[in-house]
Write a protein that holds these residues in place. Structure first.
Motif, PDB file in Angstrom:
ATOM      1  N   PRO A 192       1.096  -3.185   5.880  1.00  0.00           N
ATOM      2  CA  PRO A 192       1.506  -3.427   4.494  1.00  0.00           C
ATOM      3  C   PRO A 192       2.884  -2.852   4.173  1.00  0.00           C
ATOM      4  CG  PRO A 192      -0.089  -1.646   4.579  1.00  0.00           C
ATOM      5  CD  PRO A 192       0.021  -2.196   5.974  1.00  0.00           C
ATOM      6  N   TRP A 193       3.479  -3.394   3.116  1.00  0.00           N
ATOM      7  CA  TRP A 193       4.715  -2.835   2.599  1.00  0.00           C
ATOM      8  C   TRP A 193       4.377  -1.585   1.785  1.00  0.00           C
ATOM      9  CZ3 TRP A 193       5.938  -8.407   0.911  1.00  0.00           C
ATOM     10  CH2 TRP A 193       6.576  -9.091   1.955  1.00  0.00           C
ATOM     11  N   SER A 194       5.409  -0.810   1.389  1.00  0.00           N
ATOM     12  CA  SER A 194       5.178   0.501   0.779  1.00  0.00           C
ATOM     13  C   SER A 194       4.809   0.481  -0.701  1.00  0.00           C
ATOM     14  CB  SER A 194       6.387   1.399   1.003  1.00  0.00           C
ATOM     15  OG  SER A 194       7.550   0.802   0.445  1.00  0.00           O
ATOM     16  N   GLY A 210       7.233  -2.860   7.681  1.00  0.00           N
ATOM     17  CA  GLY A 210       6.054  -3.652   8.008  1.00  0.00           C
ATOM     18  C   GLY A 210       6.261  -5.118   7.657  1.00  0.00           C
ATOM     19  N   SER A 211       5.283  -5.929   7.970  1.00  0.00           N
ATOM     20  CA  SER A 211       5.371  -7.374   7.726  1.00  0.00           C
ATOM     21  C   SER A 211       4.711  -7.794   6.418  1.00  0.00           C
ATOM     22  CB  SER A 211       4.729  -8.126   8.892  1.00  0.00           C
ATOM     23  OG  SER A 211       3.380  -7.711   9.039  1.00  0.00           O
ATOM     24  N   GLY A 212       4.081  -6.840   5.717  1.00  0.00           N
ATOM     25  CA  GLY A 212       3.417  -7.175   4.463  1.00  0.00           C
ATOM     26  C   GLY A 212       2.009  -7.716   4.660  1.00  0.00           C
ATOM     27  N   THR A 213       1.450  -7.528   5.847  1.00  0.00           N
ATOM     28  CA  THR A 213       0.085  -7.974   6.120  1.00  0.00           C
ATOM     29  C   THR A 213      -0.888  -6.825   5.842  1.00  0.00           C
ATOM     30  OG1 THR A 213       0.180  -7.255   8.424  1.00  0.00           O
ATOM     31  CG2 THR A 213       0.891  -9.529   7.951  1.00  0.00           C
ATOM     32  N   ALA A 214      -2.178  -7.113   5.907  1.00  0.00           N
ATOM     33  CA  ALA A 214      -3.188  -6.074   5.687  1.00  0.00           C
ATOM     34  C   ALA A 214      -3.064  -4.963   6.728  1.00  0.00           C
ATOM     35  CB  ALA A 214      -4.582  -6.684   5.722  1.00  0.00           C
ATOM     36  N   SER A 235      -4.394   0.821  -4.123  1.00  0.00           N
ATOM     37  CA  SER A 235      -4.346   2.010  -4.976  1.00  0.00           C
ATOM     38  C   SER A 235      -3.158   2.894  -4.639  1.00  0.00           C
ATOM     39  CB  SER A 235      -5.632   2.818  -4.828  1.00  0.00           C
ATOM     40  OG  SER A 235      -6.730   2.084  -5.318  1.00  0.00           O
ATOM     41  N   GLY A 236      -2.599   3.506  -5.687  1.00  0.00           N
ATOM     42  CA  GLY A 236      -1.491   4.437  -5.517  1.00  0.00           C
ATOM     43  C   GLY A 236      -0.384   4.155  -6.507  1.00  0.00           C
ATOM     44  N   ASP A 237       0.661   4.948  -6.409  1.00  0.00           N
ATOM     45  CA  ASP A 237       1.818   4.865  -7.300  1.00  0.00           C
ATOM     46  C   ASP A 237       2.808   3.828  -6.772  1.00  0.00           C
ATOM     47  OD1 ASP A 237       4.091   5.244  -8.826  1.00  0.00           O
ATOM     48  OD2 ASP A 237       4.473   7.277  -8.119  1.00  0.00           O
ATOM     49  N   HIS A 238       3.024   2.788  -7.527  1.00  0.00           N
ATOM     50  CA  HIS A 238       3.940   1.711  -7.139  1.00  0.00           C
ATOM     51  C   HIS A 238       5.300   1.840  -7.807  1.00  0.00           C
ATOM     52  CE1 HIS A 238       1.406  -0.834  -4.574  1.00  0.00           C
ATOM     53  NE2 HIS A 238       0.416  -0.270  -5.257  1.00  0.00           N
ATOM     54  N   ASP A 262       0.844  -1.195   0.000  1.00  0.00           N
ATOM     55  CA  ASP A 262       0.000   0.000   0.000  1.00  0.00           C
ATOM     56  C   ASP A 262       0.882   1.249   0.000  1.00  0.00           C
ATOM     57  OD1 ASP A 262      -1.728   2.128   0.548  1.00  0.00           O
ATOM     58  OD2 ASP A 262      -2.895   0.986   2.013  1.00  0.00           O
ATOM     59  N   PRO A 263       1.022   1.935  -1.159  1.00  0.00           N
ATOM     60  CA  PRO A 263       1.891   3.105  -1.227  1.00  0.00           C
ATOM     61  C   PRO A 263       1.442   4.273  -0.350  1.00  0.00           C
ATOM     62  CG  PRO A 263       0.970   2.589  -3.392  1.00  0.00           C
ATOM     63  CD  PRO A 263       0.396   1.619  -2.421  1.00  0.00           C
ATOM     64  N   GLN A 264       0.183   4.300   0.041  1.00  0.00           N
ATOM     65  CA  GLN A 264      -0.315   5.421   0.830  1.00  0.00           C
ATOM     66  C   GLN A 264      -0.057   5.262   2.323  1.00  0.00           C
ATOM     67  OE1 GLN A 264      -4.393   6.113  -0.366  1.00  0.00           O
ATOM     68  NE2 GLN A 264      -3.820   6.014  -2.519  1.00  0.00           N
ATOM     69  N   ARG A 265      -0.089   4.040   2.832  1.00  0.00           N
ATOM     70  CA  ARG A 265       0.113   3.868   4.273  1.00  0.00           C
ATOM     71  C   ARG A 265       1.074   2.749   4.642  1.00  0.00           C
ATOM     72  NH1 ARG A 265      -2.718   0.496   7.440  1.00  0.00           N
ATOM     73  NH2 ARG A 265      -3.960  -1.061   6.394  1.00  0.00           N
ATOM     74  N   GLY A 266       1.759   2.189   3.642  1.00  0.00           N
ATOM     75  CA  GLY A 266       2.670   1.086   3.913  1.00  0.00           C
ATOM     76  C   GLY A 266       4.074   1.536   4.259  1.00  0.00           C
TER      77      GLY A 266
END
Length: 140
Positions: free
Chosen positions: A42-44, A35-39, A66-69, A27-31
Motif C-alpha cells: 500500500p501507499w503511505s 509501493g504499488s498501491g496494492t493491498a 486506519s490511521g492518520d492520513h 495504509d499510514p501504518q505500513r504503507g
C-alpha cells in the motif's frame, strides 16, 4: 487485401486503449510511496498520494486503512466518471482537514475529520472540510 478489410483494420488500431479503473490501498501504518498501491504494497497516506498527483481514471477507488492520513488536498477534474475515496472495510481512517481545489467528480466516504488527528501545522488549524469555489460534482 480488400479495401474494406484495410479500413476496418485501420479503424480498430486507431482506437485509443481505454483506461481501466483500479482499486488502490493506502495504509499510514505500513504503507510506502514506493509501493504499488496494492493491498500487499500500500501507499503511505492520502495526503502523500494526492500530493504525488497520480493519474486517476474514472471508476478508480482509493481504500483508506486506519490511521492518520494528514491534511490531503484533492485536485483534479475526472472526466467520464468519479473517483471514490473511502474507508476500507473495518477501518477508521482520519484526516486533520480535507480540502478540495479545482476538483470535480470525487466521492468521499467514511473519513473522520478532526484537528486532533495530526500534529498542528505552523499555523493554527481546525478540523474542517474546505471546498474552493471551482469544485463540481462532489459527494460526501
Amino acid at each position: 487485401m480488400p479495401l474494406r478489410r484495410i479500413l476496418a483494420l485501420l479503424a480498430f488500431t486507431a482506437l485509443p486503449l481505454a483506461a481501466t479503473a483500479a482499486t488502490f490501498v493506502v495504509d499510514p501504518q505500513r504503507g510506502s510511496m514506493s509501493g504499488s498501491g496494492t493491498a500487499d504494497a500500500p501507499w503511505s497516506t492520502l495526503e502523500a498520494v494526492l500530493a504525488a498527483k497520480k493519474d486517476w481514471q474514472p471508476g478508480d477507488i482509493i481504500l483508506l486503512r486506519s490511521g492518520d492520513h494528514g491534511r490531503p488536498l484533492v485536485r483534479g477534474e475526472i472526466a467520464g466518471g468519479d473517483v471514490t475515496i473511502r474507508a476500507d472495510a473495518g477501518n477508521a481512517p482520519r484526516v486533520a482537514s480535507l480540502a478540495f481545489k479545482t476538483a470535480a467528480h470525487w466521492i468521499v466516504a467514511g473519513l473522520v475529520v478532526s484537528p486532533e488527528v495530526s500534529p498542528p501545522p505552523k499555523r493554527k488549524a481546525t478540523g474542517r472540510v474546505s471546498i474552493a469555489a471551482d469544485w463540481q460534482d462532489l459527494t460526501m
